[in-house]
Design an enzyme around this catalytic site. Structure first.
Site, PDB file in Angstrom:
ATOM      1  N   CYS A 108       0.864  -1.180   0.000  1.00  0.00           N
ATOM      2  CA  CYS A 108       0.000   0.000   0.000  1.00  0.00           C
ATOM      3  C   CYS A 108       0.901   1.231   0.000  1.00  0.00           C
ATOM      4  O   CYS A 108       1.784   1.347   0.841  1.00  0.00           O
ATOM      5  CB  CYS A 108      -0.882  -0.026   1.241  1.00  0.00           C
ATOM      6  SG  CYS A 108      -1.581   1.600   1.608  1.00  0.00           S
ATOM      7  N   GLU A 143       7.484  -0.972 -12.360  1.00  0.00           N
ATOM      8  CA  GLU A 143       6.181  -0.884 -13.038  1.00  0.00           C
ATOM      9  C   GLU A 143       5.037  -0.495 -12.109  1.00  0.00           C
ATOM     10  O   GLU A 143       4.106  -1.275 -11.879  1.00  0.00           O
ATOM     11  CB  GLU A 143       5.866  -2.198 -13.742  1.00  0.00           C
ATOM     12  CG  GLU A 143       6.822  -2.492 -14.872  1.00  0.00           C
ATOM     13  CD  GLU A 143       6.410  -3.707 -15.708  1.00  0.00           C
ATOM     14  OE1 GLU A 143       5.642  -4.542 -15.227  1.00  0.00           O
ATOM     15  OE2 GLU A 143       6.883  -3.802 -16.849  1.00  0.00           O
ATOM     16  N   GLU A 299      13.335  -2.757 -20.237  1.00  0.00           N
ATOM     17  CA  GLU A 299      13.163  -4.187 -20.476  1.00  0.00           C
ATOM     18  C   GLU A 299      12.634  -4.334 -21.890  1.00  0.00           C
ATOM     19  O   GLU A 299      11.773  -3.571 -22.314  1.00  0.00           O
ATOM     20  CB  GLU A 299      12.112  -4.802 -19.539  1.00  0.00           C
ATOM     21  CG  GLU A 299      12.464  -4.710 -18.073  1.00  0.00           C
ATOM     22  CD  GLU A 299      11.373  -5.304 -17.174  1.00  0.00           C
ATOM     23  OE1 GLU A 299      10.488  -6.016 -17.673  1.00  0.00           O
ATOM     24  OE2 GLU A 299      11.416  -5.029 -15.965  1.00  0.00           O
TER      25      GLU A 299
HETATM   26  C1  GLA Z   1       7.565  -6.913 -16.468  1.00  0.00           C
HETATM   27  C2  GLA Z   1       8.391  -6.799 -15.204  1.00  0.00           C
HETATM   28  C3  GLA Z   1       9.506  -7.780 -15.136  1.00  0.00           C
HETATM   29  C4  GLA Z   1       9.062  -9.098 -15.679  1.00  0.00           C
HETATM   30  C5  GLA Z   1       8.635  -8.921 -17.110  1.00  0.00           C
HETATM   31  C6  GLA Z   1       8.276 -10.211 -17.803  1.00  0.00           C
HETATM   32  O1  GLA Z   1       7.787  -6.015 -17.452  1.00  0.00           O
HETATM   33  O2  GLA Z   1       8.890  -5.524 -14.938  1.00  0.00           O
HETATM   34  O3  GLA Z   1       9.899  -7.912 -13.804  1.00  0.00           O
HETATM   35  O4  GLA Z   1       8.023  -9.581 -14.901  1.00  0.00           O
HETATM   36  O5  GLA Z   1       7.502  -8.116 -17.103  1.00  0.00           O
HETATM   37  O6  GLA Z   1       7.053 -10.708 -17.377  1.00  0.00           O
HETATM   38 ZN    ZN Z   2      -3.836   1.500   1.464  1.00  0.00          ZN
END
Ligand code: GLA
Ligand code: ZN
Length: 660
Positions: A108, A143, A299
């Site tokens: 959270c 992410e 990535e």
């Molecule tokens: C995402 C995540 C990674 C990995 C890739 C592949 O982009 O940032 O850690 O999980 O996907 O699934």
């Molecule tokens: Zn919360």
């Protein structure tokens, strides 16, 4: 510098393998590795007990090989001791159930414990590596997304947020229009998370909740950023955004960072082979637009992806190389492949790396090695070059959220429509910046502004000024419908832009999935769907008309000359062919730079450096393609001369010094 990199998880491998890996990376031409973004349980195995020895050793190995390091802060994965002892770390879902640890992202953003322990682990890492010569920068968390947490801390913070924004309950009640269905709040305590929201809830409240959620992520990131700025002033700080469309406002998220980074996984499957390159082009243009500068690919695809779904096809020969060049062509300053070798353990065992579990470097590794050699060789040439479009397409997370809250018509999807317009521009060889709809747009000669549904006077004035100063501004249906509070304007559509567009919407019909017909000035017929604005010109000239139903013969598209420019209004969503014709005509009238006659699947991009332009021609299809360059040019890839006809093998790439 264009940096080639890989994601590497030393913690997945026996120590005995690290040195060989680092050594092979160096020989391959890898210049940067990203490490540690999920490694909290190793870095702090128990509360207040830290172990950096393993990471010191790994960084040292890379340093010895001349490979630079980006460190991830591990806050996407709070360890078990933390969630056990401080359960407020765990988010509470919309069913008021506490999310369990065991995957990732189980944190959270407003949890006091999460904030405290995050600041501490980031400080420990930052202090340890601030002066390490191999470490160049940081990725905060991984992410980010909105996690829709409904815990008591988020509830309390949301109330504070609303108090800050509106000052009084009266003002909030007025702004949200809570009078409907007796929703008036009489105490602040009555304001609660929407628990997922439904189409029956107040749309103004739901949109503010999304804004609050973005602010929570931004504040959580800022907590870490403050520590990193103070401790490592010489390092860059970025975040690896997931793709699009996205409820979290990436513009707000990336504003305090040095540059944005994108995780980019182009689709390898046959049925997507035709379109994924175009969707990807938009994603990359959006990533460049976030801060209107170069970005990193943190990535990208290295092998067959899978795990969350049955595996996709393996990248065809040339795919890894071509899509990496697509990133660079559209503004990437580094391309980091995910990941060096397929993980032997964990949920992502089959999200393949460059090298398979066998640890025998194969076809994909060889292709990657060739790519590294090329990129490293050209890095000096491309150094300092920039991508800048003469056209812009506007994008907004706010609009995306508003349309998610209230879908307008069957099949009408804000982001899919954006893709449609961008794809038409890309097929025409028009280099386009995809930028925040709220930004300064002066300088662009063609501005495509899809569905500016939330629109205030000030913003409308800016677009009008752009047109008066010479831009061709293209508006579409669902423009000027509401104000910033997600409340409808009481005036004819397109609201604050009606005058500039020289047209009003006398009536509309949300036709949804039905296919209707429209016809342009030349008498060409096109299919349209989703929506029909029936237009009444007031200064604008119709250039297309509906061809069926009760509105047959009524204007569907208009153009109004305004100052040195013009405003085009498109009241429906037509098939792609129409946009290709329309945009071609508009672009040629104003003399935009473009490359005509690109075959399906072939894209271009241009990077400029002083007077020199580098034209990238990418065949992102499985077919051999021929492109007419309109002259012969020096290839910077092969140092030979190419053109006027250029043959590209499947996933073939050419880069030439371009003189128009
Ligand atoms: C995402 C995540 C990674 C990995 C890739 C592949 O982009 O940032 O850690 O999980 O996907 O699934
Ligand atoms: Zn919360």
């Amino acid at each position: 510098m264009t940096l080639m990199g890989v994601v590497y998880y030393p913690e997945h491998w026996e120590r005995a393998m690290w040195e060989n890996d680092a050594e092979l990376m160096a020989r391959t031409g890898v210049r940067v590795v990203r490490l540690a973004e999920f490694a909290w349980s190793l870095l702090e195995p128990k509360e207040g007990v830290y172990d950096f020895a393993w990471l010191d050793e790994a960084i040292e190995l890379f340093h010895r090989q001349g490979i630079q390091v980006v460190l991830g802060t591990p806050t996407c994965t709070p360890p078990n001791w933390l969630t056990e002892r401080y359960p407020d770390v765990l988010p509470v879902d919309v069913h008021l159930k506490t999310r369990q640890a065991g995957v990732r992202g189980h944190r959270c953003y407003n949890s006091p414990s999460m904030r405290r322990f995050s600041a501490t682990i980031v400080r420990k890492m930052a202090e340890r590596y601030a002066a390490h010569p191999a470490v160049i920068g940081w990725q905060i968390d991984n992410e980010f997304g909105l996690n829709e947490c409904c815990c008591p801390h988020c509830e309390a913070r949301f109330r504070e947020w609303a108090k800050d924004k509106y000052g009084s309950l009266e003002a909030l009640n007025r702004a949200w229009g809570t009078v409907v269905w007796s929703g008036t709040y009489s105490e602040w305590e009555q304001i609660k998370p929407p628990l997922g929201g439904t189409a029956f809830k107040n749309p103004s409240y739901l949109l503010d909740w999304k804004r609050f959620e973005t602010d929570a992520v931004v504040a959580f990131q800022q907590l870490q950023l403050d520590v990193l700025r103070e401790t490592c002033p010489g390092h860059f700080v970025t975040h690896n955004i997931w793709s699009y469309p996205m409820a979290l406002d990436y513009y707000r998220l990336c504003a305090p960072l040095d540059f944005a980074s994108l995780d980019y996984y182009p689709n390898t499957s046959l049925e997507k082979a035709g379109t994924s390159g175009y969707g990807g082009a938009l994603t990359l243009d959006l990533a460049r637009g976030i801060k209107r500068r170069g970005f990193w690919i943190m990535e990208t695809i290295s092998g067959p992806p899978g795990c969350w779904f049955p595996m996709w096809r393996t990248p065809q020969p040339g795919f890894i190389r071509a899509f990496a060049w697509q990133c660079i062509a559209r503004g990437a300053e580094a391309v980091v492949h995910f990941q060096w070798r397929s993980a032997p353990v964990g949920a992502e065992q089959f999200w393949h790396g460059l090298i398979d579990h066998s640890n025998v470097p194969g076809r994909r590794y060889e292709e990657y090695a060739g790519l590294c050699e090329e990129v490293n060789r050209l890095s000096g040439t491309l150094d300092g070059s920039e991508v800048a479009g003469e056209a812009a397409i506007l994008h907004s997370h706010e609009l995306y959220n508003a349309f998610q809250i209230q879908p307008q018509a069957e099949g009408m999807d804000y982001f899919d429509n954006l893709k449609l317009y961008h794809r038409a521009l890309t097929k025409l060889g028009i280099l386009t910046d995809a930028v925040n709809a709220a930004e300064d747009l002066s300088g662009y000669r063609l501005i495509v502004a899809p569905s500016l549904y939330l629109l205030d006077e000030e913003r409308a004035k800016h677009l009008e000024d752009c047109a008066r100063n010479g831009a061709t501004v293209i508006l579409t249906n669902r423009t000027g419908v509401k104000n910033d509070n997600n409340v409808c304007w009481i005036r004819p559509l397109p609201g604050p832009l009606a005058e500039a567009a020289g047209v009003t919407v006398s009536e509309y019909d949300p036709i949804g999935g039905e296919l209707h017909a429209m016809v342009d000035k030349q008498g060409n017929s096109y299919a349209c769907s989703q929506w029909c604005d029936i237009l009444t010109p007031a200064g604008a000239e119709p250039i297309a008309w509906y061809d069926d139903d009760f509105f047959a013969g009524q204007p569907a598209v208009t153009v109004r000359k305004l100052g040195k420019g013009r405003v085009v209004y498109i009241g429906t969503v037509a098939e792609e062919r129409y946009y290709i014709e329309l945009f071609r005509e508009l672009a040629d009238e104003i003399g935009l730079t473009r490359l005509d006659g690109l075959p399906e699947g072939v894209q271009i991009s241009v990077r400029r450096k002083g007077q020199t332009r580098y034209l990238f021609v990418l065949n992102l299809s499985r077919k051999r393609q021929e492109v007419s360059l309109g002259g012969t040019f020096a290839s910077v890839l092969t140092e030979s001369r190419v053109g006027p006809a250029l043959t590209l093998e499947p996933y073939g790439v050419e880069i030439v010094e371009w003189i128009e």
